[in-house]
Structure formats: structure tokens, C-alpha cells
Design a protein around this motif. Structure first.
Motif, PDB file in Angstrom:
ATOM      1  N   THR A   8       0.862  -1.177   0.000  1.00  0.00           N
ATOM      2  CA  THR A   8       0.000   0.000   0.000  1.00  0.00           C
ATOM      3  C   THR A   8       0.901   1.231   0.000  1.00  0.00           C
ATOM      4  O   THR A   8       1.720   1.405   0.900  1.00  0.00           O
ATOM      5  N   LYS A  35      -1.672  -1.170  -3.969  1.00  0.00           N
ATOM      6  CA  LYS A  35      -2.806  -0.324  -3.631  1.00  0.00           C
ATOM      7  C   LYS A  35      -2.292   1.092  -3.445  1.00  0.00           C
ATOM      8  O   LYS A  35      -1.190   1.294  -2.928  1.00  0.00           O
ATOM      9  N   ILE A  63      -2.956   5.104  -2.093  1.00  0.00           N
ATOM     10  CA  ILE A  63      -3.654   6.202  -1.438  1.00  0.00           C
ATOM     11  C   ILE A  63      -3.219   7.453  -2.180  1.00  0.00           C
ATOM     12  O   ILE A  63      -2.067   7.889  -2.055  1.00  0.00           O
ATOM     13  N   GLN A 104      -8.903  17.971  -4.899  1.00  0.00           N
ATOM     14  CA  GLN A 104      -9.560  16.724  -5.327  1.00  0.00           C
ATOM     15  C   GLN A 104     -10.113  16.820  -6.749  1.00  0.00           C
ATOM     16  O   GLN A 104     -10.012  15.869  -7.524  1.00  0.00           O
ATOM     17  N   GLU A 147     -13.041   4.571  -9.155  1.00  0.00           N
ATOM     18  CA  GLU A 147     -13.790   3.590  -8.348  1.00  0.00           C
ATOM     19  C   GLU A 147     -13.000   2.287  -8.169  1.00  0.00           C
ATOM     20  O   GLU A 147     -13.501   1.332  -7.566  1.00  0.00           O
ATOM     21  N   GLU A 186     -10.922  -0.608  -6.804  1.00  0.00           N
ATOM     22  CA  GLU A 186     -10.794  -1.063  -5.420  1.00  0.00           C
ATOM     23  C   GLU A 186      -9.373  -0.904  -4.877  1.00  0.00           C
ATOM     24  O   GLU A 186      -9.162  -0.925  -3.664  1.00  0.00           O
ATOM     25  N   TYR A 187      -8.412  -0.726  -5.759  1.00  0.00           N
ATOM     26  CA  TYR A 187      -7.019  -0.544  -5.348  1.00  0.00           C
ATOM     27  C   TYR A 187      -6.668   0.930  -5.123  1.00  0.00           C
ATOM     28  O   TYR A 187      -5.515   1.247  -4.838  1.00  0.00           O
ATOM     29  N   THR A 204      -7.627   4.707  -3.270  1.00  0.00           N
ATOM     30  CA  THR A 204      -8.321   5.531  -2.288  1.00  0.00           C
ATOM     31  C   THR A 204      -7.914   6.982  -2.504  1.00  0.00           C
ATOM     32  O   THR A 204      -6.719   7.281  -2.619  1.00  0.00           O
ATOM     33  N   GLU A 245      -7.729  10.925  -1.246  1.00  0.00           N
ATOM     34  CA  GLU A 245      -7.679  11.677   0.007  1.00  0.00           C
ATOM     35  C   GLU A 245      -7.295  13.136  -0.253  1.00  0.00           C
ATOM     36  O   GLU A 245      -6.575  13.443  -1.193  1.00  0.00           O
ATOM     37  N   LYS A 294      -4.739   7.974  10.337  1.00  0.00           N
ATOM     38  CA  LYS A 294      -5.868   7.259   9.738  1.00  0.00           C
ATOM     39  C   LYS A 294      -5.482   5.884   9.197  1.00  0.00           C
ATOM     40  O   LYS A 294      -6.347   5.051   8.947  1.00  0.00           O
ATOM     41  N   TYR A 295      -4.179   5.651   8.994  1.00  0.00           N
ATOM     42  CA  TYR A 295      -3.740   4.434   8.312  1.00  0.00           C
ATOM     43  C   TYR A 295      -2.756   3.634   9.161  1.00  0.00           C
ATOM     44  O   TYR A 295      -1.956   4.201   9.903  1.00  0.00           O
TER      45      TYR A 295
END
Length: 256
Positions: free
Chosen positions: A9, A33, A35, A41, A56, A58-59, A61, A63, A79-80
């Protein structure tokens, strides 16, 4: 065949930028994955759309992150619990950034150092703090520049309105030393920071500049942003496990 970043990640700060967005795409291609963090944004999403990145996925995110805001950065890392590495590809600057040497005020110079170098310090510090708390291996890649290594070749800017900002040279050279300072301070093989220092990257510069720049290289001239990505992926991966405190120059001989 296992991909280069399988089961990792990775945090990409400045993910809405030219390099950051491409890194997001390539990290996902290599099984990681992502972030993806940026101060804007909307612009990040638009950049992803232009590259065909599915927001969208799934891998992936998305922020919000302001690398110059200490409270924001510290809260972000709380947060992680599973970040394996990060890339700082942010480029914060003020409205007068890029002025010629004699037109740069002390106030503007200090503000740009505070934004860009201060942000790099804060992000590096909090990555180190995150590692100390988690104890899990972590690889950070900072983005420096060829002009953090050598003096500018001002002649290539002749007949253009462009220059090589003095703030940029000061910041990018300092980022290399913050990198070395931090890994020496943490002194743990599981925590690594390295720099990648690209030469010039094509981004709508005038033809006369592109030609003058090309004459200083071994033939390719300005780089495409994709030419920088491979070294960053390598440094994030297990293939570079004991490489730390180093600076990889990608410039087709511009610095020779």
C-alpha cells in the motif's frame, strides 16, 4: 508472475500532478494499492480521468492532503496502519514563484522555501514518525531535480521568458540532504528514503528552449514524465531493499 508492488500500500502525495498521476496508474499496474492524496480533489480526479484511471478502482483511495499544514499531515497518518511506502511529488509555491533572480524579494523567497521545502521536511518527518510507531518496513521517495545537483545552464533560457528559479535550486538541493539526514537519524535498515532527480520534463515549453536543452543531452532532450516512473517504482519495491540515502539522476547526460 508476481508484480513488482504486489501486496504493498503506497501513498502518493501530489497525486494530481503530472508525475503523481502517472505513478498512481503504474503502481496499480504493478499490483499495489494506492492512497492518492492531493490538495485539490477536483483537479486530481480530472487528471485521473485524462489518463483513464478508474476512480472507483478497489485498489485506489482518494484523500485530501495539504502537505504544508502540520495538523493535516499528522492527522492523515493517524488514519492508516498499513502504508508500506510513499512518494512526495508535491510542488507547492506562491504566485510570484519563477521570477528572475534580481526580481525575487526576500519575502517571496522565504515563503517558497517554507511551502516547498517546509512541506518536504514535514512529510519526511511524519513518514519517519509513522515508521517508528508501526515498526513496519517503509520506503519513501522524494523528488529532487538535476538542478539540485548542478548549477543551472542559463544559456538554454536565452530567447525565452523562462528562467531557472533560485528557490527551486535551493529547495531541491536541500531535499537531498534532508533525505540523508533523516535516514541517518532513524538508523534502521527497515526505513529507507531515496531521491529521484530528473532532468527537464516536457510540459509545453517553447521549441527554442527544447532545442537548446536537447543540445546539452546525449540526444533525447527533455524527458517524458514516463521516463522517471521506473526508478521510483524500483525504489518503492523490494528490489531496492538496502538502497538508502541515494539520489538517482535521470537526465540523458545533461549533468555531464
Amino acid at each position: 508472475m508476481e508484480k513488482l508492488l504486489e501486496n504493498k500500500t503506497l501513498l502518493i502525495a501530489g497525486a494530481g500532478g503530472l508525475l503523481g498521476a502517472l505513478l498512481v496508474s503504474k503502481v496499480i499496474e504493478q499490483g499495489g494499492k494506492v492512497i492518492a492524496a492531493d490538495i485539490n480533489q477536483k483537479e486530481m480526479r480530472e487528471r485521473f480521468k485524462s489518463l483513464g484511471i478508474d476512480v472507483e478502482n478497489e485498489y485506489l483511495t482518494l484523500e485530501n492532503l495539504d502537505i504544508t499544514d502540520e495538523k493535516n499531515v499528522k492527522e492523515f497518518f493517524l488514519k492508516y496502519s498499513d502504508i508500506d511506502g510513499a512518494v512526495n511529488s508535491t510542488y507547492p509555491r506562491n504566485k510570484t514563484y519563477g521570477s528572475h533572480f534580481f526580481d525575487v524579494s526576500l519575502e517571496s523567497f522565504n515563503e517558497n522555501l517554507s511551502l516547498h521545502l517546509g512541506g518536504a521536511f514535514l512529510f519526511t518527518q511524519q513518514c519517519a514518525n509513522y515508521f517508528k510507531k508501526s515498526g513496519n518496513p517503509f520506503s519513501l521517495v522524494n523528488i529532487s531535480s538535476i538542478y539540485g545537483v548542478i548549477a543551472p545552464k542559463f544559456e538554454i533560457y536565452d530567447n525565452t521568458t523562462m528562467t531557472m528559479p533560485v528557490e527551486y535550486a535551493a529547495i531541491k538541493s536541500a531535499i537531498q540532504h534532508i533525505t540523508k539526514y533523516t535516514v541517518a537519524y532513524i538508523n534502521d535498515s527497515r526505513f529507507r528514503i531515496n531521491c529521484v532527480s530528473p532532468g527537464g520534463i516536457i510540459d509545453q515549453q517553447p521549441d527554442c528552449f527544447l532545442q537548446a536543452y536537447k543540445e546539452k543531452t546525449h540526444g533525447v532532450g527533455m524527458l517524458d514524465v514516463k521516463d522517471v516512473v521506473g526508478s521510483v517504482l524500483f525504489l518503492l519495491s523490494e528490489q531496492s531493499r538496502y538502497i538508502t540515502g541515494q539520489n538517482i539522476i535521470i537526465d540523458d547526460g545533461f549533468s555531464l
